[in-house]
Design a protein around this motif. Sequence first.
Motif, short mmCIF file in Angstrom:
data_model
loop_
_atom_site.label_atom_id
_atom_site.label_comp_id
_atom_site.label_asym_id
_atom_site.label_seq_id
_atom_site.Cartn_x
_atom_site.Cartn_y
_atom_site.Cartn_z
N GLN A 179 0.87 -1.17 0.00
CA GLN A 179 0.00 0.00 0.00
C GLN A 179 0.91 1.22 0.00
O GLN A 179 1.92 1.25 0.70
N VAL A 199 1.45 5.14 0.94
CA VAL A 199 0.95 6.10 1.93
C VAL A 199 1.46 7.48 1.56
O VAL A 199 2.67 7.70 1.52
N TRP A 252 5.94 3.23 0.86
CA TRP A 252 5.15 2.00 0.82
C TRP A 252 5.13 1.37 2.20
O TRP A 252 5.99 1.61 3.02
N ARG A 253 4.11 0.56 2.41
CA ARG A 253 4.07 -0.31 3.57
C ARG A 253 3.47 -1.62 3.12
O ARG A 253 2.75 -1.69 2.12
N LEU A 291 1.10 -4.76 4.09
CA LEU A 291 0.04 -5.21 4.97
C LEU A 291 -0.08 -6.73 4.87
O LEU A 291 -0.05 -7.29 3.78
N ASN A 327 -4.55 -7.34 7.57
CA ASN A 327 -4.44 -5.88 7.46
C ASN A 327 -3.51 -5.25 8.48
O ASN A 327 -3.56 -4.04 8.69
N SER A 344 0.12 -3.92 9.56
CA SER A 344 1.33 -3.47 8.89
C SER A 344 2.51 -4.31 9.34
O SER A 344 2.80 -4.40 10.53
N ALA A 351 7.67 -1.30 6.43
CA ALA A 351 7.49 -0.13 5.57
C ALA A 351 8.82 0.30 4.98
O ALA A 351 9.89 -0.13 5.42
N THR A 395 7.44 -1.67 11.40
CA THR A 395 6.50 -0.57 11.65
C THR A 395 6.09 -0.48 13.11
O THR A 395 5.39 0.45 13.49
N ASP A 441 -1.92 9.61 4.76
CA ASP A 441 -1.55 9.34 6.14
C ASP A 441 -2.43 10.18 7.05
O ASP A 441 -2.36 11.40 7.06
#
Length: 130
Positions: free
Chosen positions: A8, A10, A19-20, A22, A26, A28, A31, A83, A117
């Motif tokens: 994903q 951000v 990016w991070r 997941l 869902n 995290s 990142a 994260t 964010d």
Amino acid sequence: MKRDPRFQLVQTGPDRVHWRLLGANNVSLGAAAQDFARVDDCLTAVGWLCVHLDEPVAEFAHASGGRWRWRLRVAAGPIAVATHAYGRRIEAQRGLERFHAAVAAADTAREVETIADWRTKHRANSRLTP
């Protein structure tokens, strides 16, 4: 509904994105260690990580308060970070293993979702104007 691990993007500022990753639940898992000026550069970094996942060296750091974090580094510098902090080093190692497994399982062929964010928005909305 269970989802596959996915990347994903951000949006952290007007010209900043990172990016991070997941997990299926869902949460995290990790990142980017840096922000990127362009979405294309961020997606290129995701693609590089997926292809070269075995190249970065893992480092574990003991942060203040007795918390552990992992970081992946190449010669040019850090590329991915945990994260969240872990209570014990073994938990940080397992978190890194989950990150590796999720990168390998992530479907990079599908469109990558981009979100704003919420912390940045909250900080901007909470500033007092003179």
